[in-house]
Design a protein around this motif. Structure first.
Motif, PDB file in Angstrom:
ATOM      1  N   ARG A 164      16.942  36.528  38.557  1.00  0.00           N
ATOM      2  CA  ARG A 164      18.301  36.608  39.080  1.00  0.00           C
ATOM      3  C   ARG A 164      18.679  38.086  39.204  1.00  0.00           C
ATOM      4  O   ARG A 164      18.470  38.872  38.272  1.00  0.00           O
ATOM      5  N   GLU A 165      19.248  38.463  40.334  1.00  0.00           N
ATOM      6  CA  GLU A 165      19.609  39.852  40.562  1.00  0.00           C
ATOM      7  C   GLU A 165      21.088  39.977  40.908  1.00  0.00           C
ATOM      8  O   GLU A 165      21.685  39.116  41.557  1.00  0.00           O
ATOM      9  N   TRP A 166      21.641  41.092  40.460  1.00  0.00           N
ATOM     10  CA  TRP A 166      23.043  41.390  40.720  1.00  0.00           C
ATOM     11  C   TRP A 166      23.243  41.747  42.183  1.00  0.00           C
ATOM     12  O   TRP A 166      22.427  42.445  42.788  1.00  0.00           O
ATOM     13  N   VAL A 167      24.361  41.280  42.759  1.00  0.00           N
ATOM     14  CA  VAL A 167      24.704  41.543  44.150  1.00  0.00           C
ATOM     15  C   VAL A 167      25.933  42.453  44.260  1.00  0.00           C
ATOM     16  O   VAL A 167      25.912  43.459  44.956  1.00  0.00           O
ATOM     17  N   SER A 168      26.998  42.063  43.562  1.00  0.00           N
ATOM     18  CA  SER A 168      28.248  42.806  43.714  1.00  0.00           C
ATOM     19  C   SER A 168      29.196  42.438  42.593  1.00  0.00           C
ATOM     20  O   SER A 168      29.100  41.350  42.013  1.00  0.00           O
ATOM     21  N   SER A 169      30.127  43.357  42.291  1.00  0.00           N
ATOM     22  CA  SER A 169      31.168  43.096  41.301  1.00  0.00           C
ATOM     23  C   SER A 169      32.491  43.646  41.786  1.00  0.00           C
ATOM     24  O   SER A 169      32.530  44.594  42.583  1.00  0.00           O
ATOM     25  N   ILE A 170      33.576  43.063  41.285  1.00  0.00           N
ATOM     26  CA  ILE A 170      34.915  43.537  41.597  1.00  0.00           C
ATOM     27  C   ILE A 170      35.715  43.596  40.314  1.00  0.00           C
ATOM     28  O   ILE A 170      35.677  42.677  39.493  1.00  0.00           O
ATOM     29  N   SER A 171      36.415  44.696  40.143  1.00  0.00           N
ATOM     30  CA  SER A 171      37.119  44.945  38.896  1.00  0.00           C
ATOM     31  C   SER A 171      38.565  44.463  38.982  1.00  0.00           C
ATOM     32  O   SER A 171      39.005  43.936  40.010  1.00  0.00           O
ATOM     33  N   THR A 172      39.304  44.657  37.901  1.00  0.00           N
ATOM     34  CA  THR A 172      40.686  44.212  37.856  1.00  0.00           C
ATOM     35  C   THR A 172      41.568  44.953  38.860  1.00  0.00           C
ATOM     36  O   THR A 172      42.540  44.393  39.354  1.00  0.00           O
ATOM     37  N   SER A 194      40.547  45.786  41.746  1.00  0.00           N
ATOM     38  CA  SER A 194      39.930  45.431  43.032  1.00  0.00           C
ATOM     39  C   SER A 194      38.941  46.466  43.544  1.00  0.00           C
ATOM     40  O   SER A 194      38.534  46.407  44.705  1.00  0.00           O
ATOM     41  N   SER A 195      38.546  47.407  42.698  1.00  0.00           N
ATOM     42  CA  SER A 195      37.470  48.312  43.094  1.00  0.00           C
ATOM     43  C   SER A 195      36.169  47.512  43.108  1.00  0.00           C
ATOM     44  O   SER A 195      35.982  46.592  42.291  1.00  0.00           O
ATOM     45  N   THR A 196      35.286  47.861  44.027  1.00  0.00           N
ATOM     46  CA  THR A 196      34.080  47.059  44.250  1.00  0.00           C
ATOM     47  C   THR A 196      32.826  47.919  44.171  1.00  0.00           C
ATOM     48  O   THR A 196      32.849  49.126  44.441  1.00  0.00           O
ATOM     49  N   ILE A 197      31.733  47.295  43.781  1.00  0.00           N
ATOM     50  CA  ILE A 197      30.429  47.941  43.786  1.00  0.00           C
ATOM     51  C   ILE A 197      29.409  46.947  44.319  1.00  0.00           C
ATOM     52  O   ILE A 197      29.579  45.728  44.162  1.00  0.00           O
ATOM     53  N   TYR A 198      28.374  47.475  44.943  1.00  0.00           N
ATOM     54  CA  TYR A 198      27.377  46.640  45.603  1.00  0.00           C
ATOM     55  C   TYR A 198      25.963  47.115  45.312  1.00  0.00           C
ATOM     56  O   TYR A 198      25.713  48.309  45.148  1.00  0.00           O
ATOM     57  N   ALA A 199      25.043  46.178  45.303  1.00  0.00           N
ATOM     58  CA  ALA A 199      23.633  46.526  45.266  1.00  0.00           C
ATOM     59  C   ALA A 199      23.282  47.192  46.594  1.00  0.00           C
ATOM     60  O   ALA A 199      23.848  46.865  47.646  1.00  0.00           O
ATOM     61  N   ASN A 200      22.347  48.114  46.549  1.00  0.00           N
ATOM     62  CA  ASN A 200      21.966  48.834  47.772  1.00  0.00           C
ATOM     63  C   ASN A 200      21.483  47.882  48.864  1.00  0.00           C
ATOM     64  O   ASN A 200      21.701  48.140  50.051  1.00  0.00           O
ATOM     65  N   SER A 201      20.866  46.783  48.466  1.00  0.00           N
ATOM     66  CA  SER A 201      20.286  45.861  49.437  1.00  0.00           C
ATOM     67  C   SER A 201      21.341  45.151  50.285  1.00  0.00           C
ATOM     68  O   SER A 201      21.020  44.616  51.354  1.00  0.00           O
ATOM     69  N   VAL A 202      22.590  45.110  49.817  1.00  0.00           N
ATOM     70  CA  VAL A 202      23.626  44.394  50.561  1.00  0.00           C
ATOM     71  C   VAL A 202      24.771  45.300  50.998  1.00  0.00           C
ATOM     72  O   VAL A 202      25.670  44.860  51.721  1.00  0.00           O
ATOM     73  N   LYS A 203      24.736  46.535  50.575  1.00  0.00           N
ATOM     74  CA  LYS A 203      25.833  47.463  50.896  1.00  0.00           C
ATOM     75  C   LYS A 203      25.999  47.594  52.409  1.00  0.00           C
ATOM     76  O   LYS A 203      25.026  47.760  53.140  1.00  0.00           O
ATOM     77  N   GLY A 204      27.240  47.490  52.857  1.00  0.00           N
ATOM     78  CA  GLY A 204      27.526  47.585  54.286  1.00  0.00           C
ATOM     79  C   GLY A 204      27.444  46.264  55.015  1.00  0.00           C
ATOM     80  O   GLY A 204      27.875  46.165  56.170  1.00  0.00           O
ATOM     81  N   ARG A 205      26.886  45.245  54.368  1.00  0.00           N
ATOM     82  CA  ARG A 205      26.773  43.915  54.996  1.00  0.00           C
ATOM     83  C   ARG A 205      27.603  42.865  54.269  1.00  0.00           C
ATOM     84  O   ARG A 205      28.119  41.937  54.892  1.00  0.00           O
ATOM     85  N   PHE A 206      27.711  42.980  52.964  1.00  0.00           N
ATOM     86  CA  PHE A 206      28.454  42.006  52.157  1.00  0.00           C
ATOM     87  C   PHE A 206      29.759  42.622  51.684  1.00  0.00           C
ATOM     88  O   PHE A 206      29.844  43.830  51.438  1.00  0.00           O
ATOM     89  N   THR A 207      30.776  41.774  51.541  1.00  0.00           N
ATOM     90  CA  THR A 207      32.071  42.210  51.027  1.00  0.00           C
ATOM     91  C   THR A 207      32.556  41.224  49.978  1.00  0.00           C
ATOM     92  O   THR A 207      32.683  40.021  50.258  1.00  0.00           O
TER      93      THR A 207
END
Length: 126
Positions: free
Chosen positions: A45-53, A55-68
């Motif tokens: 299982r691999e991490w994709v993305s997280s959102i904080s309280t 609403s700041s967001t972080i993404y795995a490099n593999s999905v950055k720019g494509r996933f929101t």
């Protein structure tokens, strides 16, 4: 008892889009770091993305720019909008909820999350 229920998975051709949803009960998205993971067949299982309280967001490099990643605090629902899908995005996608107020590096690991949805299959064909 915390429950996370995902929906929105399916089959799509490469280049297409899907939006995953994750509705929570007995848990408040506005109070903690939440995220999405995925697991392809035969892989960890691999991490994709997280959102904080805040609403700041972080993404795995593999999905950055494509996933929101986003959330609707009023509906207590987490979303993952997936655009420009590729065959390598094929996996079971899981929403995950932590008890961390902010998303740290620990929330890029499965151990950083306490609650999990049942998973929803996303299949991208070439």
């Amino acid at each position: 008892q915390v429950q996370l229920v995902e929906s929105g998975g399916g089959s799509v051709q490469a280049g297409g889009s899907l939006r995953l949803s994750c509705a929570a009960s007995a848990y408040t998205y506005s109070s903690y770091c939440v995220g999405w993971f995925r697991q392809a067949a035969g892989k960890q299982r691999e991490w994709v993305s997280s959102i904080s309280t805040d609403s700041s967001t972080i993404y795995a490099n593999s999905v950055k720019g494509r996933f929101t990643i986003s959330k609707d605090n009023a509906k207590n629902t987490l979303y993952l909008q997936m655009n420009s899908l590729k065959p390598e995005d094929t996996a079971v996608y899981y929403c995950a909820a932590s008890l961390a107020r902010a998303c740290t590096l620990y929330q890029r690991e499965t151990l950083g999350f306490l609650y999990w949805g049942q998973g929803t299959q996303v299949t991208v064909s070439s």
